[in-house]
Design an enzyme around this catalytic site. Sequence first.
Site, mmCIF file in Angstrom:
data_model
loop_
_atom_site.group_PDB
_atom_site.id
_atom_site.type_symbol
_atom_site.label_atom_id
_atom_site.label_comp_id
_atom_site.label_asym_id
_atom_site.label_seq_id
_atom_site.Cartn_x
_atom_site.Cartn_y
_atom_site.Cartn_z
ATOM 1 N N GLY A 1 53.595 48.283 62.493
ATOM 2 C CA GLY A 1 54.138 49.342 63.349
ATOM 3 C C GLY A 1 53.695 49.290 64.798
ATOM 4 O O GLY A 1 53.733 50.308 65.493
ATOM 5 N N SER A 2 53.321 48.105 65.283
ATOM 6 C CA SER A 2 52.918 48.071 66.696
ATOM 7 C C SER A 2 54.106 48.353 67.608
ATOM 8 O O SER A 2 53.951 48.981 68.661
ATOM 9 C CB SER A 2 52.238 46.752 67.050
ATOM 10 O OG SER A 2 53.131 45.673 66.999
ATOM 11 N N ASN A 3 55.295 47.908 67.218
ATOM 12 C CA ASN A 3 56.482 48.265 68.008
ATOM 13 C C ASN A 3 56.766 49.766 67.923
ATOM 14 O O ASN A 3 57.107 50.384 68.932
ATOM 15 C CB ASN A 3 57.710 47.479 67.528
ATOM 16 C CG ASN A 3 57.795 46.111 68.166
ATOM 17 O OD1 ASN A 3 58.136 45.992 69.347
ATOM 18 N ND2 ASN A 3 57.456 45.088 67.401
ATOM 19 N N LEU B 1 67.462 45.596 53.501
ATOM 20 C CA LEU B 1 68.855 45.598 53.953
ATOM 21 C C LEU B 1 69.377 47.034 53.957
ATOM 22 O O LEU B 1 69.179 47.782 53.003
ATOM 23 C CB LEU B 1 69.694 44.737 52.994
ATOM 24 C CG LEU B 1 71.127 44.462 53.403
ATOM 25 C CD1 LEU B 1 71.168 43.598 54.666
ATOM 26 C CD2 LEU B 1 71.862 43.758 52.267
ATOM 27 N N ASN C 1 68.316 47.150 65.441
ATOM 28 C CA ASN C 1 67.203 46.398 64.857
ATOM 29 C C ASN C 1 66.662 45.434 65.906
ATOM 30 O O ASN C 1 67.401 44.987 66.784
ATOM 31 C CB ASN C 1 67.714 45.595 63.652
ATOM 32 C CG ASN C 1 66.646 44.743 63.011
ATOM 33 O OD1 ASN C 1 65.543 45.222 62.720
ATOM 34 N ND2 ASN C 1 66.944 43.473 62.794
ATOM 35 N N HIS D 1 64.848 41.661 66.061
ATOM 36 C CA HIS D 1 64.548 40.464 65.262
ATOM 37 C C HIS D 1 63.748 39.499 66.130
ATOM 38 O O HIS D 1 64.089 39.277 67.293
ATOM 39 C CB HIS D 1 65.843 39.807 64.774
ATOM 40 C CG HIS D 1 65.591 38.703 63.807
ATOM 41 N ND1 HIS D 1 65.260 38.947 62.490
ATOM 42 C CD2 HIS D 1 65.555 37.368 63.955
ATOM 43 C CE1 HIS D 1 65.063 37.790 61.870
ATOM 44 N NE2 HIS D 1 65.228 36.818 62.752
ATOM 45 N N GLU E 1 58.751 41.856 72.872
ATOM 46 C CA GLU E 1 59.228 43.070 72.193
ATOM 47 C C GLU E 1 58.686 44.319 72.885
ATOM 48 O O GLU E 1 59.428 45.277 73.134
ATOM 49 C CB GLU E 1 58.795 43.043 70.726
ATOM 50 C CG GLU E 1 59.498 41.940 69.948
ATOM 51 C CD GLU E 1 59.136 41.890 68.472
ATOM 52 O OE1 GLU E 1 59.977 41.427 67.699
ATOM 53 O OE2 GLU E 1 58.018 42.305 68.097
HETATM 54 C C1 GAR Z 1 58.318 42.386 64.776
HETATM 55 O O1 GAR Z 1 58.010 41.158 65.369
HETATM 56 C C2 GAR Z 1 59.794 42.465 64.469
HETATM 57 O O2 GAR Z 1 60.600 41.753 65.380
HETATM 58 C C3 GAR Z 1 59.859 41.829 63.111
HETATM 59 O O3 GAR Z 1 58.720 42.311 62.444
HETATM 60 C C4 GAR Z 1 57.672 42.491 63.397
HETATM 61 C C5 GAR Z 1 57.052 43.848 63.149
HETATM 62 O O4 GAR Z 1 55.865 43.989 63.908
HETATM 63 N N1 GAR Z 1 61.055 42.186 62.431
HETATM 64 C C6 GAR Z 1 61.668 41.368 61.577
HETATM 65 O O5 GAR Z 1 61.237 40.273 61.280
HETATM 66 C C7 GAR Z 1 62.965 41.915 60.977
HETATM 67 N N2 GAR Z 1 63.704 40.881 60.343
HETATM 68 P P1 GAR Z 1 55.212 45.424 64.078
HETATM 69 O O6 GAR Z 1 55.158 46.065 62.694
HETATM 70 O O7 GAR Z 1 53.858 45.171 64.626
HETATM 71 O O8 GAR Z 1 56.084 46.212 65.009
#
Ligand code: GAR
Length: 192
Positions: free
Chosen positions: A12-14, A87, A102, A104, A174
């Site tokens: 969940g850093s994003n 999904l 989303n 990616h 991101e």
């Molecule tokens: C992120 O890099 C995101 O782009 C990716 O998961 C990571 C989550 O990081 N998403 C996917 O791969 C979706 N197919 P986070 O939990 O630290 O935000």
Amino acid sequence: MRNIIILASGSGSNAENIIRYFAGREGVSVSHVLTNRSDAYVLERAKRLGVSTKVFDRTAFYDNNEVLYFLRSCQPDLIVLAGFLWLVPAALVEAFPQRIINIHPALLPAYGGKGMYGAKVHEAVVANGDGETGITIHYVNTRYDEGAVIFQARCPVDPGDDADLVAQKVHALEYEHFPRVIEEVLQQQGRP
Ligand code: GAR
């Protein structure tokens, strides 16, 4: 007040970055963080930041529409998938047309599809010897990583970079772009 709901499956850093970004702005707020994993670290982050959380299971997401009804009751302007790995079912896509996006961690259509997520993407990029990678922000449809692209950004993959280093570069992209692109999508929607 424009309302964002975040779905996340992991760290969940994003999600945290998005919540912090909009906490410093007028007129938009993240009302809830939803997750399919009761042990996801995103729950800690959201609680620390004072954002409501909800954990759901496969039945609630795919079978009895509990998540759909909950989301409807929140009247979100945008549903943001930030590291969410399930999904999205057709009923949800249809209930929120052009309102689910989303991120990616690659330059789609490369490295998309079922099973391509997180570190697996970066490992494949390194294994193939690619000279660049990046991020894709896109609308969500009923297929993994195939909705219309909203935004892409690129970064170099240098000789000797391992998957961890590539992940760091991609995460930096991101953090830089995702909140801003969310803001732009909200602005383009106009007020309902
Ligand atoms: C992120 O890099 C995101 O782009 C990716 O998961 C990571 C989550 O990081 N998403 C996917 O791969 C979706 N197919 P986070 O939990 O630290 O935000």
